[in-house]
Design an enzyme around this catalytic site. Structure first.
Site, PDB file in Angstrom:
ATOM      1  N   GLN A 158       2.502 -11.309  10.330  1.00  0.00           N
ATOM      2  CA  GLN A 158       2.892 -10.120   9.560  1.00  0.00           C
ATOM      3  C   GLN A 158       2.008  -8.932   9.883  1.00  0.00           C
ATOM      4  O   GLN A 158       2.444  -7.780   9.839  1.00  0.00           O
ATOM      5  CB  GLN A 158       2.820 -10.432   8.061  1.00  0.00           C
ATOM      6  CG  GLN A 158       3.352  -9.333   7.158  1.00  0.00           C
ATOM      7  CD  GLN A 158       2.463  -9.095   5.948  1.00  0.00           C
ATOM      8  OE1 GLN A 158       1.265  -8.876   6.093  1.00  0.00           O
ATOM      9  NE2 GLN A 158       3.048  -9.155   4.776  1.00  0.00           N
ATOM     10  N   HIS A 192       0.918  -3.284  11.027  1.00  0.00           N
ATOM     11  CA  HIS A 192       2.140  -3.911  11.540  1.00  0.00           C
ATOM     12  C   HIS A 192       2.508  -3.464  12.951  1.00  0.00           C
ATOM     13  O   HIS A 192       3.672  -3.221  13.260  1.00  0.00           O
ATOM     14  CB  HIS A 192       3.308  -3.672  10.568  1.00  0.00           C
ATOM     15  CG  HIS A 192       2.993  -4.070   9.167  1.00  0.00           C
ATOM     16  ND1 HIS A 192       2.754  -5.379   8.808  1.00  0.00           N
ATOM     17  CD2 HIS A 192       2.838  -3.337   8.042  1.00  0.00           C
ATOM     18  CE1 HIS A 192       2.469  -5.430   7.513  1.00  0.00           C
ATOM     19  NE2 HIS A 192       2.508  -4.204   7.030  1.00  0.00           N
ATOM     20  N   SER A 208       4.841  -5.998   2.649  1.00  0.00           N
ATOM     21  CA  SER A 208       3.530  -5.999   3.309  1.00  0.00           C
ATOM     22  C   SER A 208       2.495  -6.706   2.429  1.00  0.00           C
ATOM     23  O   SER A 208       2.627  -7.899   2.163  1.00  0.00           O
ATOM     24  CB  SER A 208       3.121  -4.563   3.643  1.00  0.00           C
ATOM     25  OG  SER A 208       1.975  -4.531   4.455  1.00  0.00           O
ATOM     26  N   LEU A 209       1.489  -5.986   1.939  1.00  0.00           N
ATOM     27  CA  LEU A 209       0.482  -6.593   1.062  1.00  0.00           C
ATOM     28  C   LEU A 209       1.120  -7.321  -0.108  1.00  0.00           C
ATOM     29  O   LEU A 209       0.623  -8.355  -0.571  1.00  0.00           O
ATOM     30  CB  LEU A 209      -0.467  -5.494   0.569  1.00  0.00           C
ATOM     31  CG  LEU A 209      -1.641  -5.802  -0.359  1.00  0.00           C
ATOM     32  CD1 LEU A 209      -1.247  -5.892  -1.817  1.00  0.00           C
ATOM     33  CD2 LEU A 209      -2.388  -7.063   0.056  1.00  0.00           C
ATOM     34  N   ARG A 253      -8.967  -8.935   4.467  1.00  0.00           N
ATOM     35  CA  ARG A 253      -7.869  -8.461   5.314  1.00  0.00           C
ATOM     36  C   ARG A 253      -7.984  -6.957   5.534  1.00  0.00           C
ATOM     37  O   ARG A 253      -7.831  -6.458   6.654  1.00  0.00           O
ATOM     38  CB  ARG A 253      -6.523  -8.811   4.654  1.00  0.00           C
ATOM     39  CG  ARG A 253      -5.267  -8.337   5.406  1.00  0.00           C
ATOM     40  CD  ARG A 253      -4.038  -8.775   4.620  1.00  0.00           C
ATOM     41  NE  ARG A 253      -2.771  -8.440   5.253  1.00  0.00           N
ATOM     42  CZ  ARG A 253      -2.046  -7.361   4.958  1.00  0.00           C
ATOM     43  NH1 ARG A 253      -2.504  -6.486   4.046  1.00  0.00           N
ATOM     44  NH2 ARG A 253      -0.890  -7.134   5.548  1.00  0.00           N
ATOM     45  N   GLN A 256       0.826  -1.204   0.000  1.00  0.00           N
ATOM     46  CA  GLN A 256       0.000   0.000   0.000  1.00  0.00           C
ATOM     47  C   GLN A 256       0.864   1.259   0.000  1.00  0.00           C
ATOM     48  O   GLN A 256       1.894   1.313   0.671  1.00  0.00           O
ATOM     49  CB  GLN A 256      -0.933  -0.012   1.204  1.00  0.00           C
ATOM     50  CG  GLN A 256      -1.955  -1.132   1.151  1.00  0.00           C
ATOM     51  CD  GLN A 256      -3.013  -1.013   2.212  1.00  0.00           C
ATOM     52  OE1 GLN A 256      -3.994  -0.292   2.056  1.00  0.00           O
ATOM     53  NE2 GLN A 256      -2.842  -1.742   3.301  1.00  0.00           N
TER      54      GLN A 256
END
Length: 315
Positions: A249, A200, A91-92, A116, A10
């Site tokens: 994560q 996170h 991340s994503l 999510r 993102q």
């Protein structure tokens, strides 16, 4: 090992992303059509026309970036791009990497990351959380400052993006306290990020619990290409271990510096970023100037990257 492909998370989205690539390669639109069928709305139209607020809503951003990364990967393969030695995502982007490795079905991943995003949004009420980029500060000193100024709230490093660039996340007030004190503690600059979801960090544990339940319905297999996971900088072959890494994560920091260093230590010389923007390329060059990092986001950049890999004999 000589080359890897990575996928952004993102922050790399923008209205109109991949429009140039789609003009040359119908595969892009086809991939978005497949995702739109899963989501039951026109994802391509949203990415091309906005509005920006809708695209930046994490429930939409996550499937949009996943689809953009997978579409770019499909174009890479269609142009006889060689299969990389390693995959990773920020991340994503880790979900994108798992799809491209063959560990997760694309349609499952589209639905999963939309959920999510919803879990993350619902875990922390709007205005409660915050994230900020802290530039030019020692990691240990920043962690110490976070601990000192938490004052019963949550604030901690969330993304170790490059040397001297760490993103913190937590309660809005605690993040603001760290930002206010960072300059005196050695930071060159601090910037509050325009996000409402503090990714996170410990505030995401409730979302992580829901994600763990949701992952029970997803079939995972051992992928064809190793994927380095954000949470512990290792690749996994056991589906249960992959699911656990995805759950952790959500509330543990993204260890991107170590991820890139791990690639270099395994002999990687070239890293291709597949998806919109060049964010990861910029981070990679700051982490290790010996690495060649190239984006693939339109026809010109695609052929430049293909030429680089061919010239280096990576196929």
């Amino acid at each position: 090992m000589t080359f890897s492909i990575v996928f952004p998370g993102q922050g790399s989205q923008s209205v109109g992303m991949l429009s140039a690539l789609s003009e040359s390669f119908p595969l892009v639109r086809e991939t978005f059509t497949e995702a739109s069928t899963v989501l039951d709305f026109d994802l391509w139209e949203m990415t091309q026309s906005g509005p920006e607020e809708a695209l930046n809503n994490t429930v939409n951003t996550q499937p949009a970036l996943l689809t953009a990364g997978v579409a770019t990967w499909q174009v890479w393969l269609s142009e006889s791009g060689p299969v990389p030695d390693i995959l990773a995502g920020h991340s994503l982007g880790e979900y994108t990497a798992l799809v491209c490795s063959g560990a997760m079905q694309f349609s499952d991943a589209v639905s999963l990351v939309a959920d999510r995003g919803r879990y993350m949004q619902e875990a922390v009420p709007e205005g409660t959380g915050s994230m900020a980029a802290i530039l030019g500060m020692d990691n240990a000193a920043l962690e110490s400052l976070c601990n000192e100024l938490a004052q019963g709230q949550v604030v901690a490093p969330a993304n170790f993006n490059s040397e001297g660039q760490v993103v913190i996340a937590g309660h809005k007030e605690a993040v603001s306290r760290v930002v206010a004190a960072a300059a005196d503690a050695g930071a060159r600059r601090s910037v509050i990020l325009p996000v409402s979801v503090p990714s996170h960090c410990a505030l995401m544990r409730k979302a992580a619990d829901r994600l763990a339940q949701r992952l029970e319905s997803i079939e995972l297999v051992c992928g064809r290409i190793p994927v380095i996971h954000n949470v512990d900088v290792s690749s996994k072959s056991d589906p249960a271990a992959i699911k656990q890494a995805l759950v952790e994560q959500l509330f543990q920091p993204v260890r991107w510096v170590e991820t890139v260093q791990s690639m270099a230590s395994q002999g990687i010389e070239n890293i291709i970023e597949c998806g919109p923007g060049k964010v990861l390329c910029g981070l990679i060059k700051r982490i290790n100037r010996q690495l060649c990092a190239l984006p693939v986001l339109d026809s010109d950049s695609l052929h430049k990257a293909l030429s680089r890999i061919a010239d280096k004999g990576d196929n």
